[in-house]
Write a protein that holds these residues in place. Sequence first.
Motif, PDB file in Angstrom:
ATOM      1  N   ASP A  34       8.386  11.269  -4.734  1.00 46.95           N
ATOM      2  CA  ASP A  34       7.050  11.122  -4.177  1.00 46.95           C
ATOM      3  C   ASP A  34       6.919   9.883  -3.309  1.00 46.95           C
ATOM      4  O   ASP A  34       7.519   8.846  -3.604  1.00 46.95           O
ATOM      5  N   VAL A  35       6.102  10.003  -2.277  1.00 44.32           N
ATOM      6  CA  VAL A  35       5.585   8.855  -1.550  1.00 44.32           C
ATOM      7  C   VAL A  35       4.133   8.742  -1.972  1.00 44.32           C
ATOM      8  O   VAL A  35       3.381   9.722  -1.874  1.00 44.32           O
ATOM      9  N   VAL A  36       3.762   7.592  -2.487  1.00 37.87           N
ATOM     10  CA  VAL A  36       2.383   7.367  -2.909  1.00 37.87           C
ATOM     11  C   VAL A  36       1.791   6.256  -2.051  1.00 37.87           C
ATOM     12  O   VAL A  36       2.480   5.299  -1.689  1.00 37.87           O
ATOM     13  N   VAL A  37       0.525   6.434  -1.704  1.00 43.56           N
ATOM     14  CA  VAL A  37      -0.155   5.479  -0.833  1.00 43.56           C
ATOM     15  C   VAL A  37      -1.479   5.066  -1.458  1.00 43.56           C
ATOM     16  O   VAL A  37      -2.138   5.845  -2.146  1.00 43.56           O
ATOM     17  N   ARG A  38      -1.848   3.825  -1.184  1.00 39.18           N
ATOM     18  CA  ARG A  38      -3.137   3.320  -1.633  1.00 39.18           C
ATOM     19  C   ARG A  38      -4.215   3.833  -0.680  1.00 39.18           C
ATOM     20  O   ARG A  38      -4.088   3.699   0.534  1.00 39.18           O
ATOM     21  N   THR A  39      -5.245   4.432  -1.221  1.00 35.81           N
ATOM     22  CA  THR A  39      -6.368   4.925  -0.429  1.00 35.81           C
ATOM     23  C   THR A  39      -7.639   4.229  -0.927  1.00 35.81           C
ATOM     24  O   THR A  39      -7.611   3.567  -1.977  1.00 35.81           O
ATOM     25  N   PRO A  40      -8.751   4.390  -0.235  1.00 37.04           N
ATOM     26  CA  PRO A  40     -10.001   3.810  -0.745  1.00 37.04           C
ATOM     27  C   PRO A  40     -10.378   4.343  -2.133  1.00 37.04           C
ATOM     28  O   PRO A  40     -11.107   3.685  -2.872  1.00 37.04           O
ATOM     29  N   ASP A  41      -9.854   5.520  -2.504  1.00 40.31           N
ATOM     30  CA  ASP A  41     -10.150   6.124  -3.804  1.00 40.31           C
ATOM     31  C   ASP A  41      -9.060   5.858  -4.836  1.00 40.31           C
ATOM     32  O   ASP A  41      -9.083   6.431  -5.929  1.00 40.31           O
ATOM     33  N   GLY A  42      -8.077   5.029  -4.504  1.00 44.63           N
ATOM     34  CA  GLY A  42      -6.973   4.744  -5.412  1.00 44.63           C
ATOM     35  C   GLY A  42      -5.669   5.322  -4.887  1.00 44.63           C
ATOM     36  O   GLY A  42      -5.596   5.821  -3.764  1.00 44.63           O
ATOM     37  N   TRP A  43      -4.635   5.253  -5.692  1.00 47.23           N
ATOM     38  CA  TRP A  43      -3.318   5.748  -5.300  1.00 47.23           C
ATOM     39  C   TRP A  43      -3.322   7.268  -5.252  1.00 47.23           C
ATOM     40  O   TRP A  43      -3.899   7.931  -6.112  1.00 47.23           O
ATOM     41  N   ASP A  48       0.790  -1.229   0.000  1.00 46.64           N
ATOM     42  CA  ASP A  48       0.000   0.000   0.000  1.00 46.64           C
ATOM     43  C   ASP A  48       0.821   1.277   0.000  1.00 46.64           C
ATOM     44  O   ASP A  48       0.292   2.365   0.238  1.00 46.64           O
ATOM     45  N   ARG A  49       2.112   1.153  -0.256  1.00 45.89           N
ATOM     46  CA  ARG A  49       2.989   2.329  -0.232  1.00 45.89           C
ATOM     47  C   ARG A  49       4.134   2.104  -1.212  1.00 45.89           C
ATOM     48  O   ARG A  49       4.718   1.017  -1.270  1.00 45.89           O
ATOM     49  N   ALA A  50       4.444   3.166  -1.961  1.00 47.71           N
ATOM     50  CA  ALA A  50       5.556   3.092  -2.913  1.00 47.71           C
ATOM     51  C   ALA A  50       6.246   4.440  -2.967  1.00 47.71           C
ATOM     52  O   ALA A  50       5.703   5.466  -2.538  1.00 47.71           O
ATOM     53  N   ARG A  51       7.428   4.421  -3.503  1.00 47.94           N
ATOM     54  CA  ARG A  51       8.153   5.651  -3.804  1.00 47.94           C
ATOM     55  C   ARG A  51       8.218   5.772  -5.312  1.00 47.94           C
ATOM     56  O   ARG A  51       8.369   4.772  -6.019  1.00 47.94           O
TER      57      ARG A  51
END
Length: 138
Positions: A108-117, A84-87
């Motif tokens: 960037d730090v990107v995270v998975r949310t209920p609405d997508g990344w 659920d987390r990527a750079r």
Amino acid sequence: MSFTLEDRWAITDLLSMHGHLVDDGHLDRFEDLFTADVVYDLTGFGQEPLRGVAALRAAGWALGADNPVAHHVTNIVVTAETDDRARARSKGLGIGADGTCASVSYDDVVVRTPDGWRISHRTLTPRRTPLGGLTGPG
């Protein structure tokens, strides 16, 4: 759940969408790109980090005609940290209304949310010297 090729594509699309939304003036859609509590780190430009989508949107409107007319994101590299987390690291080119061009690196730090990344943390680093400022091997 695991980090998939589809996740990589979704993150790449997310990063690419930034330029389209900003260049088209759709700052009202920043929630499609960023978490509500995003940190947008501009310390490389001598500014304090912006915190939250509202602050980011306000800063974009405040720049007004000084905004680039075109944002281009290239060379996207995604590294999964967890499911659920990527750079993501990418290059950005901004073209000014007067034809000037500037380059940045986005980390960037990107995270998975209920609405997508979504981007939860973005650091912009201006690219002002060739070879990252290095003058020889070492």
